[in-house]
Design a protein around this motif. Structure first.
Motif, PDB file in Angstrom:
ATOM      1  N   LEU A  12     104.878  23.866-120.226  1.00 42.32           N
ATOM      2  CA  LEU A  12     104.433  24.983-119.389  1.00 42.32           C
ATOM      3  C   LEU A  12     103.339  25.742-120.132  1.00 42.32           C
ATOM      4  O   LEU A  12     103.561  26.232-121.244  1.00 42.32           O
ATOM      5  N   VAL A  13     102.149  25.815-119.535  1.00 43.26           N
ATOM      6  CA  VAL A  13     101.010  26.511-120.137  1.00 43.26           C
ATOM      7  C   VAL A  13     100.866  27.870-119.459  1.00 43.26           C
ATOM      8  O   VAL A  13     100.620  27.950-118.258  1.00 43.26           O
ATOM      9  N   VAL A  14     101.015  28.948-120.246  1.00 40.67           N
ATOM     10  CA  VAL A  14     100.932  30.308-119.713  1.00 40.67           C
ATOM     11  C   VAL A  14      99.719  30.995-120.332  1.00 40.67           C
ATOM     12  O   VAL A  14      99.717  31.330-121.525  1.00 40.67           O
ATOM     13  N   ASP A  15      98.681  31.192-119.530  1.00 35.49           N
ATOM     14  CA  ASP A  15      97.444  31.808-120.010  1.00 35.49           C
ATOM     15  C   ASP A  15      96.723  32.407-118.804  1.00 35.49           C
ATOM     16  O   ASP A  15      96.696  31.791-117.731  1.00 35.49           O
ATOM     17  N   ASP A  16      96.141  33.598-118.962  1.00 32.65           N
ATOM     18  CA  ASP A  16      95.458  34.225-117.826  1.00 32.65           C
ATOM     19  C   ASP A  16      94.060  33.672-117.607  1.00 32.65           C
ATOM     20  O   ASP A  16      93.418  33.990-116.607  1.00 32.65           O
ATOM     21  N   GLU A  18      91.930  30.831-116.427  1.00 28.25           N
ATOM     22  CA  GLU A  18      92.084  29.624-115.617  1.00 28.25           C
ATOM     23  C   GLU A  18      91.433  28.422-116.262  1.00 28.25           C
ATOM     24  O   GLU A  18      91.941  27.296-116.182  1.00 28.25           O
ATOM     25  N   ARG A  19      90.304  28.652-116.920  1.00 25.40           N
ATOM     26  CA  ARG A  19      89.598  27.536-117.569  1.00 25.40           C
ATOM     27  C   ARG A  19      90.468  26.907-118.654  1.00 25.40           C
ATOM     28  O   ARG A  19      90.539  25.673-118.778  1.00 25.40           O
ATOM     29  N   ILE A  20      91.136  27.740-119.439  1.00 25.08           N
ATOM     30  CA  ILE A  20      92.003  27.236-120.504  1.00 25.08           C
ATOM     31  C   ILE A  20      93.197  26.500-119.902  1.00 25.08           C
ATOM     32  O   ILE A  20      93.589  25.428-120.370  1.00 25.08           O
ATOM     33  N   ARG A  21      93.783  27.067-118.846  1.00 23.77           N
ATOM     34  CA  ARG A  21      94.915  26.398-118.203  1.00 23.77           C
ATOM     35  C   ARG A  21      94.528  25.003-117.724  1.00 23.77           C
ATOM     36  O   ARG A  21      95.263  24.033-117.936  1.00 23.77           O
ATOM     37  N   VAL A  24      93.664  22.589-120.880  1.00 18.97           N
ATOM     38  CA  VAL A  24      94.838  22.168-121.657  1.00 18.97           C
ATOM     39  C   VAL A  24      95.744  21.274-120.822  1.00 18.97           C
ATOM     40  O   VAL A  24      96.228  20.243-121.303  1.00 18.97           O
ATOM     41  N   SER A  25      95.977  21.652-119.570  1.00 19.30           N
ATOM     42  CA  SER A  25      96.877  20.857-118.734  1.00 19.30           C
ATOM     43  C   SER A  25      96.317  19.463-118.501  1.00 19.30           C
ATOM     44  O   SER A  25      97.062  18.468-118.543  1.00 19.30           O
ATOM     45  N   ARG A  26      95.008  19.363-118.274  1.00 23.19           N
ATOM     46  CA  ARG A  26      94.405  18.049-118.038  1.00 23.19           C
ATOM     47  C   ARG A  26      94.540  17.157-119.280  1.00 23.19           C
ATOM     48  O   ARG A  26      94.880  15.975-119.184  1.00 23.19           O
ATOM     49  N   TYR A  27      94.307  17.747-120.442  1.00 23.42           N
ATOM     50  CA  TYR A  27      94.368  16.978-121.692  1.00 23.42           C
ATOM     51  C   TYR A  27      95.797  16.494-121.971  1.00 23.42           C
ATOM     52  O   TYR A  27      96.023  15.344-122.359  1.00 23.42           O
ATOM     53  N   HIS A 112      90.885  23.305-130.889  1.00 28.21           N
ATOM     54  CA  HIS A 112      90.496  21.978-130.437  1.00 28.21           C
ATOM     55  C   HIS A 112      91.683  21.381-129.700  1.00 28.21           C
ATOM     56  O   HIS A 112      92.829  21.523-130.128  1.00 28.21           O
ATOM     57  N   LEU A 113      91.420  20.711-128.598  1.00 30.72           N
ATOM     58  CA  LEU A 113      92.500  20.151-127.799  1.00 30.72           C
ATOM     59  C   LEU A 113      93.327  19.129-128.577  1.00 30.72           C
ATOM     60  O   LEU A 113      94.535  19.001-128.351  1.00 30.72           O
TER      61      LEU A 113
END
Length: 246
Positions: A12-16, A18-21, A24-27, A112-113
């Protein structure tokens, strides 16, 4: 070391941001993980209500009244799910406080991802290993002063081999104390350990259960109060000599 199967592991990625969400989720999805996302504390709670997660990437700074530290404390009251804090503030105090409230790791932004993926794998692997050890330890029968306490069968046997009838609350209370001999437990800590909720100011049920438990131990023990001692102004401590029977 062999990686754990990832088909059932959800992050679960919690970040305000949207670009980071999305990034990270895609990676992580490309690496084989299932991923859920949330922009804030309310979103996090909703995701946890919908489905279990295996790890939480939690931003330190979030909109609204709940920051990452507050949410980490809230999660730790009911769950040991691994938490990796994310923060744009690379300050030692933030890192230390984050770890003190129960986070398992801390990553500074920008990151870095590949580092995120490596930390996720490491924390999940460590959590799986420690969880297996804890389950094995928790299943062990405990011997103290001639008594046997069996967590798997949920039985207490006296030094004469007789089974002692305990309520669920009494059994959980004795188990929590006997697993940590010499540790002073507050009533709040015992309430949380045995019932999963915090002690209320006028809730004396722990004291009542201790009294009943002492009475049931007293017919074999020379002094049941010597096994479960009161600590004035704090709570109780188990002082019996404890050893794992198997």
């Amino acid at each position: 070391m062999i990686d754990l199967p990832r088909d059932s592991q959800r992050v679960l990625v919690v970040d305000d941001d949207e670009r980071i969400r999305q990034m990270v989720s895609r990676y992580l999805e490309e690496a084989g993980y299932q991923v859920s996302v949330a922009p804030d504390g309310e979103g996090l709670r909703e995701e946890l209500r919908l489905r279990p997660v295996d790890l939480i990437l939690l931003d330190l700074v979030l909109p609204g009244d709940d920051d990452g530290l507050t949410l980490a404390r809230e999660i730790r009251r009911t769950s040991d799910v691994p938490i990796i804090m994310l923060s744009g503030r690379d300050e030692v105090v933030d890192r230390v406080v984050g770890l003190e409230v129960g986070a398992d790791d801390y990553i500074s932004k920008p990151f870095h991802l590949r580092e995120v993926l490596a930390r996720v794998r490491t924390v999940l692997r460590r959590h799986h290993h420690s969880g297996s050890q804890a389950r094995e330890e928790n299943d062990r029968t405990i011997r103290f002063s001639g008594w046997l306490l069996d967590p798997q069968r949920r039985l207490l046997s006296s030094p004469r081999g007789e089974e002692v009838d305990l309520t669920t609350g009494e059994f959980e209370l004795l188990l929590a104390l006997a697993r940590h001999p010499g540790r002073v437990f507050s009533r709040d800590a015992l309430m949380t350990a045995t019932r999963g909720r915090h002690h209320e100011a006028f809730d004396r049920s722990i004291d009542t259960q201790i009294a009943r438990l002492r009475k049931k131990l007293d017919f074999e023990a020379a002094d049941a109060h010597a096994l479960i001692k009161s600590v004035r102004g704090i709570g109780y401590v188990f002082t019996g000599h404890v050893a794992a029977a198997r």
